[in-house]
Write an enzyme that holds these catalytic residues in place. Structure first.
Site, PDB file in Angstrom:
ATOM      1  N   HIS A 306      16.845  -5.764 -27.568  1.00  0.00           N
ATOM      2  CA  HIS A 306      16.448  -6.877 -26.510  1.00  0.00           C
ATOM      3  C   HIS A 306      15.809  -8.053 -27.254  1.00  0.00           C
ATOM      4  O   HIS A 306      15.262  -7.694 -28.286  1.00  0.00           O
ATOM      5  CB  HIS A 306      15.671  -6.153 -25.616  1.00  0.00           C
ATOM      6  CG  HIS A 306      15.408  -7.223 -24.261  1.00  0.00           C
ATOM      7  ND1 HIS A 306      14.916  -8.336 -24.420  1.00  0.00           N
ATOM      8  CD2 HIS A 306      16.339  -7.150 -23.284  1.00  0.00           C
ATOM      9  CE1 HIS A 306      14.915  -8.940 -23.190  1.00  0.00           C
ATOM     10  NE2 HIS A 306      15.972  -8.351 -22.326  1.00  0.00           N
ATOM     11  N   ASP A 363      20.052  -1.977 -19.265  1.00  0.00           N
ATOM     12  CA  ASP A 363      21.412  -1.440 -18.976  1.00  0.00           C
ATOM     13  C   ASP A 363      21.729  -0.309 -19.435  1.00  0.00           C
ATOM     14  O   ASP A 363      22.851   0.379 -19.111  1.00  0.00           O
ATOM     15  CB  ASP A 363      22.267  -2.556 -19.516  1.00  0.00           C
ATOM     16  CG  ASP A 363      22.118  -3.895 -19.097  1.00  0.00           C
ATOM     17  OD1 ASP A 363      22.320  -4.159 -17.868  1.00  0.00           O
ATOM     18  OD2 ASP A 363      22.335  -5.026 -19.682  1.00  0.00           O
TER      19      ASP A 363
HETATM   20  N1  ACO Z   1      23.412  -1.822 -31.934  1.00  0.00           N
HETATM   21  C1  ACO Z   1      23.270  -1.889 -33.367  1.00  0.00           C
HETATM   22  N2  ACO Z   1      22.385  -2.852 -34.083  1.00  0.00           N
HETATM   23  C2  ACO Z   1      21.991  -3.767 -33.175  1.00  0.00           C
HETATM   24  C3  ACO Z   1      21.878  -3.736 -31.844  1.00  0.00           C
HETATM   25  C4  ACO Z   1      22.576  -2.536 -31.276  1.00  0.00           C
HETATM   26  N3  ACO Z   1      22.626  -2.643 -29.781  1.00  0.00           N
HETATM   27  N4  ACO Z   1      20.950  -4.635 -31.369  1.00  0.00           N
HETATM   28  C5  ACO Z   1      20.714  -5.405 -32.421  1.00  0.00           C
HETATM   29  N5  ACO Z   1      20.984  -4.864 -33.598  1.00  0.00           N
HETATM   30  C6  ACO Z   1      20.824  -5.256 -34.987  1.00  0.00           C
HETATM   31  C7  ACO Z   1      21.541  -6.510 -35.464  1.00  0.00           C
HETATM   32  O1  ACO Z   1      22.654  -6.383 -35.891  1.00  0.00           O
HETATM   33  C8  ACO Z   1      20.553  -7.138 -36.319  1.00  0.00           C
HETATM   34  O2  ACO Z   1      20.642  -6.263 -37.732  1.00  0.00           O
HETATM   35  P1  ACO Z   1      20.428  -7.117 -38.895  1.00  0.00           P
HETATM   36  O3  ACO Z   1      18.923  -7.387 -38.936  1.00  0.00           O
HETATM   37  O4  ACO Z   1      20.556  -6.293 -40.084  1.00  0.00           O
HETATM   38  O5  ACO Z   1      20.965  -8.311 -38.987  1.00  0.00           O
HETATM   39  C9  ACO Z   1      19.044  -6.608 -35.851  1.00  0.00           C
HETATM   40  O6  ACO Z   1      19.220  -5.524 -34.873  1.00  0.00           O
HETATM   41  C10 ACO Z   1      18.370  -7.914 -34.873  1.00  0.00           C
HETATM   42  O7  ACO Z   1      19.493  -8.014 -33.868  1.00  0.00           O
HETATM   43  P2  ACO Z   1      19.874  -9.401 -33.018  1.00  0.00           P
HETATM   44  O8  ACO Z   1      21.282  -9.282 -32.981  1.00  0.00           O
HETATM   45  O9  ACO Z   1      19.212 -10.611 -34.266  1.00  0.00           O
HETATM   46  O10 ACO Z   1      18.962  -9.481 -31.859  1.00  0.00           O
HETATM   47  P3  ACO Z   1      19.173 -10.620 -30.616  1.00  0.00           P
HETATM   48  O11 ACO Z   1      17.907 -10.813 -30.258  1.00  0.00           O
HETATM   49  O12 ACO Z   1      19.687 -11.574 -31.146  1.00  0.00           O
HETATM   50  O13 ACO Z   1      20.179  -9.831 -29.611  1.00  0.00           O
HETATM   51  C11 ACO Z   1      21.109  -8.381 -28.008  1.00  0.00           C
HETATM   52  C12 ACO Z   1      19.819  -9.140 -28.490  1.00  0.00           C
HETATM   53  C13 ACO Z   1      22.043  -9.518 -27.743  1.00  0.00           C
HETATM   54  C14 ACO Z   1      20.546  -7.694 -26.540  1.00  0.00           C
HETATM   55  C15 ACO Z   1      21.326  -7.343 -29.102  1.00  0.00           C
HETATM   56  O14 ACO Z   1      20.449  -6.472 -29.356  1.00  0.00           O
HETATM   57  C16 ACO Z   1      22.657  -6.412 -28.535  1.00  0.00           C
HETATM   58  O15 ACO Z   1      23.665  -7.058 -28.661  1.00  0.00           O
HETATM   59  N6  ACO Z   1      22.510  -5.313 -27.892  1.00  0.00           N
HETATM   60  C17 ACO Z   1      23.472  -4.745 -27.334  1.00  0.00           C
HETATM   61  C18 ACO Z   1      24.036  -5.295 -25.876  1.00  0.00           C
HETATM   62  C19 ACO Z   1      23.209  -5.156 -24.915  1.00  0.00           C
HETATM   63  O16 ACO Z   1      22.607  -4.143 -24.547  1.00  0.00           O
HETATM   64  N7  ACO Z   1      22.733  -6.329 -24.058  1.00  0.00           N
HETATM   65  C20 ACO Z   1      22.017  -6.347 -23.043  1.00  0.00           C
HETATM   66  C21 ACO Z   1      20.693  -6.819 -23.306  1.00  0.00           C
HETATM   67  S1  ACO Z   1      19.715  -6.580 -21.869  1.00  0.00           S
HETATM   68  C22 ACO Z   1      19.999  -8.047 -20.934  1.00  0.00           C
HETATM   69  O17 ACO Z   1      20.704  -8.917 -21.141  1.00  0.00           O
HETATM   70  C23 ACO Z   1      20.045  -7.633 -19.361  1.00  0.00           C
END
Ligand code: ACO
Length: 429
Positions: A306, A363
Site C-alpha cells: 500500500h 482487498d
Molecule cells: N508484490 C510484490 N512486490 C511488491 C508489491 C506486491 N504486491 N507491492 C509492492 N511491491 C514492491 C515493488 O516492486 C517495489 O519493489 P522495489 O523497491 O524492489 O522496486 C516496492 O515493493 C515498493 O513498491 P511500489 O510499487 O513503489 O509501491 P507503490 O506505493 O507505488 O504501490 C501498490 C502501491 C500499487 C498498492 C502496490 O503495492 C501494488 O501494486 N500492490 C498490488 C495491488 C494491490 O493490492 N492494490 C490494492 C491497493 S489498496 C487499494 O487501492 C484499495
C-alpha cells in the site's frame, strides 16, 4: 518549532511556511515556490504531495490508524450502519435521530432510476463488465438532473446527495441482473439500504425472498470499512474532475473508472483470481511468493502492499477477523480463505516483504467475504464503488462548499525534443 523552512537555491534563501494538521501531520507550503523561485516540486505519483486540506479522514500509515471524522473505523464497523457512516462522512457529524430518519427516508424515496434508463442496459453485451456499465450509467444520471448540477449551490448539492447514494445502488444491482440475463427487481423501500441492495441482487420476480440479517450485517460492515480513505487514486480523481466544476455524477463516474484498475479497487477481483489459480494448481503458496519477488516477472502479490500503510492495513484486520465469524455463521468453509491465510503467513516471514513493509491491504480478504455472501467475482469492484461513494461525495462536497476549489492542474518536467519542424509525408523515413 519554527514556522518556516529555509530553502537555499542558487545562493538565495527562501522561507517556506510550515503547516501542521490536527493530528500533527507536517507539510511545507510550496504554493508560491514557482512564483518566487522559478522552480517546481517534482513528485511523480504524488507520494509526497498534499493536494488539499481536508477534515474528513485521517490515516497514520505507520501505526495502522484509520479514522472517519475522528472515529476509528473499527468502532464504526462494529457499531454503526453504512447509512449513518455515510452521513457522518458527508456532513461531518453523527446524525441525531431526526437527521438519520430524514436521511434514511431520502435514501428510500430516491431508490428508483428513470424508467428510460432501463433501456440503456439493452445496449450492453451480456459479457460487459459491471464496472463498465456502472461508470457510464452514473454519468448518464446527470442527463436527468439538469437543474441540480451547480456544485456551488448547497441546496442543489444536498438535493443530489441521497439520489447519488440510492440510485447508484440500484444501477449496480441491475448491472448484475443484466450480466446473468435475469429481469431487474425493483427496489423495496421497506427494506434497509443494504437489505434492499441484496434483494435487488438476488430476488427474482417469481418468488418471495427473505434477506438473511447476518448477510445484511456483513455487507454493512464491508461498506463501512471501504467508505473513505482520504486522497487515494479514485478520490483524488473525483476531486480533480470536480475541480473543473464538473457535476457530481460526472465526477463520481470518473472515480469509478479510476477505482476499476487492478492497482486500486480492481485488486479485490484480482486477489480472488490469484487464489483460485493457486487452488487449481494444488495450493502451493510458495510459488506465488517466489513469482512476486522475481524482478523479471510482472506478477505482484495482489492484495499486498500500500502506498500509505507501512504496517498491517487496519481494514484487512477487520475483514480477516470477520471472515472466520461470518463464514462460521453462514455454515460455509472456503478453501480460498485457507490459501489466503497461508499466503499471508509465508509472505510476512519473507525478507522481501518485510524489508519493503508489504502487508495485506483491504482487498486481500474482502473477496473471500463477498464470495461467502454470494456476490460474484466481477461484482467485487462494484461493491467497493458502493462502499466508497460517501467518501467521494464527502470530498467533492468539501472541496466545493468548504475548501479550496482551485482547479487541479499539476505541472511537469518536459523531456522531449527541443526543436523540430514539420516534415511532409513524402520526406519521412
Ligand atoms: N508484490 C510484490 N512486490 C511488491 C508489491 C506486491 N504486491 N507491492 C509492492 N511491491 C514492491 C515493488 O516492486 C517495489 O519493489 P522495489 O523497491 O524492489 O522496486 C516496492 O515493493 C515498493 O513498491 P511500489 O510499487 O513503489 O509501491 P507503490 O506505493 O507505488 O504501490 C501498490 C502501491 C500499487 C498498492 C502496490 O503495492 C501494488 O501494486 N500492490 C498490488 C495491488 C494491490 O493490492 N492494490 C490494492 C491497493 S489498496 C487499494 O487501492 C484499495
Amino acid at each position: 518549532m519554527a514556522n518556516t523552512a529555509e530553502l537555499i537555491l542558487e545562493g538565495k534563501s527562501y522561507q517556506l511556511p510550515l503547516i501542521v494538521g490536527s493530528c500533527e501531520e507536517k507539510a511545507i507550503d510550496i504554493r508560491k515556490l514557482r512564483a518566487d523561485t522559478g522552480y517546481i516540486a517534482f513528485d511523480s505519483g504524488y507520494g509526497n504531495t498534499g493536494s488539499c486540506m481536508s477534515n474528513i479522514t485521517f490515516i497514520d500509515g505507520e501505526k495502522g490508524i484509520l479514522c472517519y471524522r475522528g472515529i476509528p473505523v473499527a468502532e464504526l464497523a462494529e457499531k454503526s450502519t453504512f447509512v449513518e457512516t455515510s452521513y457522518l462522512l458527508i456532513y461531518g457529524h453523527l446524525p441525531n435521530k431526526t437527521e438519520l430518519d430524514n436521511f434514511s427516508h431520502q435514501l428510500r424515496y430516491h431508490s428508483m432510476i428513470h424508467e428510460d434508463m432501463l433501456r440503456f442496459y439493452d445496449g450492453y453485451p451480456s459479457t460487459a463488465h459491471p464496472m463498465a456499465i456502472l461508470s457510464s450509467m452514473v454519468c448518464s444520471l446527470s442527463a436527468y438532473y439538469p437543474d441540480s448540477l451547480d456544485p456551488k449551490d448547497p441546496a442543489q448539492v444536498d438535493h443530489l446527495v441521497p439520489r447519488v447514494l440510492s440510485k447508484i445502488r440500484t444501477i449496480a444491482a441491475y448491472s448484475y441482473k443484466k450480466s446473468i440475463g435475469q429481469p431487474v427487481v425493483y427496489p423495496q423501500n421497506a427494506l434497509s439500504y443494504c437489505a434492499n441492495f441484496l434483494h435487488m441482487m438476488f430476488a427474482v420476480p417469481s418468488e418471495t425472498m427473505e434477506i438473511d440479517p447476518d448477510v445484511t450485517a456483513a455487507l454493512n460492515m464491508l461498506l463501512i470499512i471501504h467508505a473513505d480513505h482520504e486522497q487515494n487514486c479514485s478520490t483524488s480523481t473525483v476531486r480533480l474532475v470536480g475541480s473543473s466544476d464538473a457535476n457530481l455524477f460526472a465526477s463520481v463516474a470518473a472515480g469509478i473508472c479510476a477505482l476499476w484498475g487492478p492497482k486500486h479497487g480492481g485488486a479485490n477481483q484480482a486477489v480472488m483470481e490469484m487464489l483460485e489459480t493457486i487452488h487449481k494448481n494444488g495450493g502451493d503458496v510458495n510459488k506465488a511468493v517466489a513469482a512476486a519477488k522475481d524482478k523479471d516477472s510482472d506478477f505482484k502479490l495482489m492484495g499486498f502492499g500500500h502506498r500509505v500503510y507501512k504496517s498491517y492495513d487496519p481494514r484487512a484486520t477487520i475483514i480477516r477477523k470477520n471472515c472466520d465469524v461470518i463464514l462460521g455463521k453462514l455454515g460455509k468453509k472456503d478453501p480460498l480463505l485457507e490459501i489466503a491465510k497461508r499466503l499471508e503467513e509465508v509472505a510476512l516471514k519473507d525478507p522481501y516483504f518485510r524489508e519493503r513493509n508489504l502487508y495485506p491491504n483491504v482487498d486481500f480478504y474482502s473477496g473471500v467475504l463477498y464470495r461467502a455472501l454470494g456476490i460474484p467475482k466481477n461484482m467485487y469492484t462494484v461493491m467497493f464503488s458502493l462502499g466508497r461513494l460517501p467518501g467521494w461525495i464527502a470530498h467533492w462536497r468539501e472541496m466545493h462548499l468548504e475548501g479550496d476549489d482551485r482547479i487541479y492542474r499539476p505541472r511537469q518536467i518536459y523531456n522531449g525534443p527541443t526543436t523540430a519542424n514539420y516534415v511532409p509525408i513524402e520526406g519521412r523515413k
